[in-house]
Design an enzyme around this catalytic site. Structure first.
Site, PDB file in Angstrom:
ATOM      1  N   CYS A 118      17.736  23.847  11.954  1.00  0.00           N
ATOM      2  CA  CYS A 118      18.075  23.892  13.063  1.00  0.00           C
ATOM      3  C   CYS A 118      18.527  25.097  13.843  1.00  0.00           C
ATOM      4  CB  CYS A 118      19.629  22.836  13.426  1.00  0.00           C
ATOM      5  SG  CYS A 118      19.744  21.937  15.020  1.00  0.00           S
ATOM      6  N   LYS A 154      20.303  15.571  25.674  1.00  0.00           N
ATOM      7  CA  LYS A 154      20.188  15.923  23.920  1.00  0.00           C
ATOM      8  C   LYS A 154      19.390  15.032  22.933  1.00  0.00           C
ATOM      9  CE  LYS A 154      24.172  15.866  20.426  1.00  0.00           C
ATOM     10  NZ  LYS A 154      25.361  16.079  20.255  1.00  0.00           N
ATOM     11  N   SER A 210      20.168  16.151  15.889  1.00  0.00           N
ATOM     12  CA  SER A 210      21.735  16.582  16.512  1.00  0.00           C
ATOM     13  C   SER A 210      21.433  17.573  17.740  1.00  0.00           C
ATOM     14  CB  SER A 210      23.071  16.465  16.054  1.00  0.00           C
ATOM     15  OG  SER A 210      23.301  16.241  17.129  1.00  0.00           O
ATOM     16  N   HIS A 270      18.304  17.357  10.787  1.00  0.00           N
ATOM     17  CA  HIS A 270      19.332  17.601   9.797  1.00  0.00           C
ATOM     18  C   HIS A 270      19.254  16.567   8.597  1.00  0.00           C
ATOM     19  CE1 HIS A 270      22.183  20.280  12.040  1.00  0.00           C
ATOM     20  NE2 HIS A 270      21.869  19.933  13.526  1.00  0.00           N
ATOM     21  N   GLU A 283      20.025  17.150   5.771  1.00  0.00           N
ATOM     22  CA  GLU A 283      21.137  17.826   4.677  1.00  0.00           C
ATOM     23  C   GLU A 283      22.273  16.165   5.213  1.00  0.00           C
ATOM     24  OE1 GLU A 283      22.248  19.437   8.301  1.00  0.00           O
ATOM     25  OE2 GLU A 283      20.565  19.191   7.450  1.00  0.00           O
ATOM     26  N   ARG A 327      33.777  12.742  18.031  1.00  0.00           N
ATOM     27  CA  ARG A 327      34.448  13.721  18.058  1.00  0.00           C
ATOM     28  C   ARG A 327      33.968  13.140  19.866  1.00  0.00           C
ATOM     29  NH1 ARG A 327      30.842  17.617  16.745  1.00  0.00           N
ATOM     30  NH2 ARG A 327      29.353  17.258  18.481  1.00  0.00           N
TER      31      ARG A 327
END
Length: 346
Positions: free
Chosen positions: A157, A178, A207, A249, A251, A263
């Site tokens: 990223c 986003k 993300s 991502h 992972e 969040r």
């Protein structure tokens, strides 16, 4: 460059060479983790991998577990020693600093001991230009050292964006909104050994607010291996191996995007975000969206009345989620480990 097909029969064990809590958590989760005593009594070659963790405090340990689990899931004949470290100057709480001091290595010590490979995570940014971030100069010191001293570096990223800018002058560009969710990707180069035995179509989480477009990867001489409608996901340096670039991502845990969404809902509930967050793309199913829409109604009603905000239904949603990307991520990282093994042991 040949693939390491002859190494596919045995799973590499991770070696618990320090008191890092992640090793115990992985062992408790069913992963093979050797004690240092057992590892030293086995006649198996070793791979030593540095792990530069620049993630903020809230994601520090989760990101650590995710990447070490990926490495430990590879099927190759060797033992893995993973050495987490971080950078001075990153904003940290006292608790996070104490954790890093207790469990993480120091970069000068790793330089002296030597590494076979390096993984670099993303990081949060607060300034218009990456070169203005407090981690920029220390990160570039690590990148420069790795270019001369490790077989290969894997960038995730923001690390991809930083290295492309530093090494080739190719700056990232803001996306209109986003990029957040799970997206389908297609292999562009099916013959590269990094994607050997990977499905020609697969999914991966993203993300991010910024992007390195394909033409900028190509202007740097990099080879694009996988992409989608939202852009490049996997690319490699011009030599095909020394630097691996991920924009997504791979992972991520199954619940990583759920925790990000939680969040953002919390920020909205506290008044720190003006709009209610949209769902990550193609991540929640119909039932999960219904649960979360009901929660939104309850949050809005509580805010209007000035009541306490209701608890987020994390457990109910989490148990319904699917993971459609981990096998592909494990395969790519496993191929990367196999190539490193060939370079360092042949």
């Amino acid at each position: 460059m040949k693939t390491a097909r002859g190494c596919l029969e045995s799973r590499i064990p991770l070696v618990q060479h320090s008191r890092l809590p992640t090793f115990e958590r992985l062992r408790d989760g069913g992963h093979e983790v050797l004690t240092l005593e057992l590892a030293t009594h086995q006649d198996i070659r070793e791979l030593h991998i540095g792990f530069l963790n620049m993630m903020p405090d809230a994601a520090l340990q989760a990101t650590e577990r995710q990447f070490i689990r990926l490495v430990g899931g590879c099927k190759r004949i060797a033992q893995f020693y993973v050495y987490p470290f971080s950078l001075d100057g990153l904003p940290r709480s006292d608790e996070a600093l104490a954790y890093i001091e207790r469990y993480y290595s120091r970069f000068p010590a790793l330089q002296e001991a030597g590494l076979d490979a390096l993984i670099i995570t993303g990081a949060n940014v607060a300034n218009p230009g990456l070169e203005q971030e407090p981690f920029w100069n220390p990160l570039m010191e690590v990148v420069d050292w790795a270019r001369k001293n490790v077989a290969s570096t894997l960038c995730s990223c923001l690390a991809t964006h930083a290295v492309l800018e530093f090494r080739y002058g190719q700056r990232r560009v803001p996306r209109p909104r986003k990029t957040w969710g799970v997206f389908p990707h297609t292999l562009v180069d099916r013959d590269h050994p990094l994607v050997h035995d990977v499905n020609t179509r697969f999914e991966a989480p993203h993300s991010r607010h910024n992007d390195i477009p394909r033409d900028r990867f190509e202007a740097a001489g990099c080879m694009v291996l996988a992409e989608s409608d939202i852009g490049v996901h996997i690319a490699v340096s011009p030599d095909g191996f020394r630097v691996i670039y991920f924009q997504g991502h791979p992972e991520y845990d199954t619940i990583s995007l759920l925790k990000e969404y939680k969040r953002e809902v919390g920020l909205y509930a506290d008044g720190a975000r003006a709009d209610y967050p949209p769902f990550p793309v193609d991540y929640f199913g119909v039932q999960e969206r219904a649960l979360l829409n009901e929660h939104r109604s309850r949050v809005d009603a509580a805010r209007l009345r000035g009541d306490a905000i209701p608890a987020f239904p994390e457990r109910l949603v989490a148990q319904r989620l699917d993971n459609t990307w981990h096998d592909t991520a494990e395969a790519v990282v496993g191929n990367w480990m196999g190539l490193i093994y060939q370079v360092t042991h042949n």
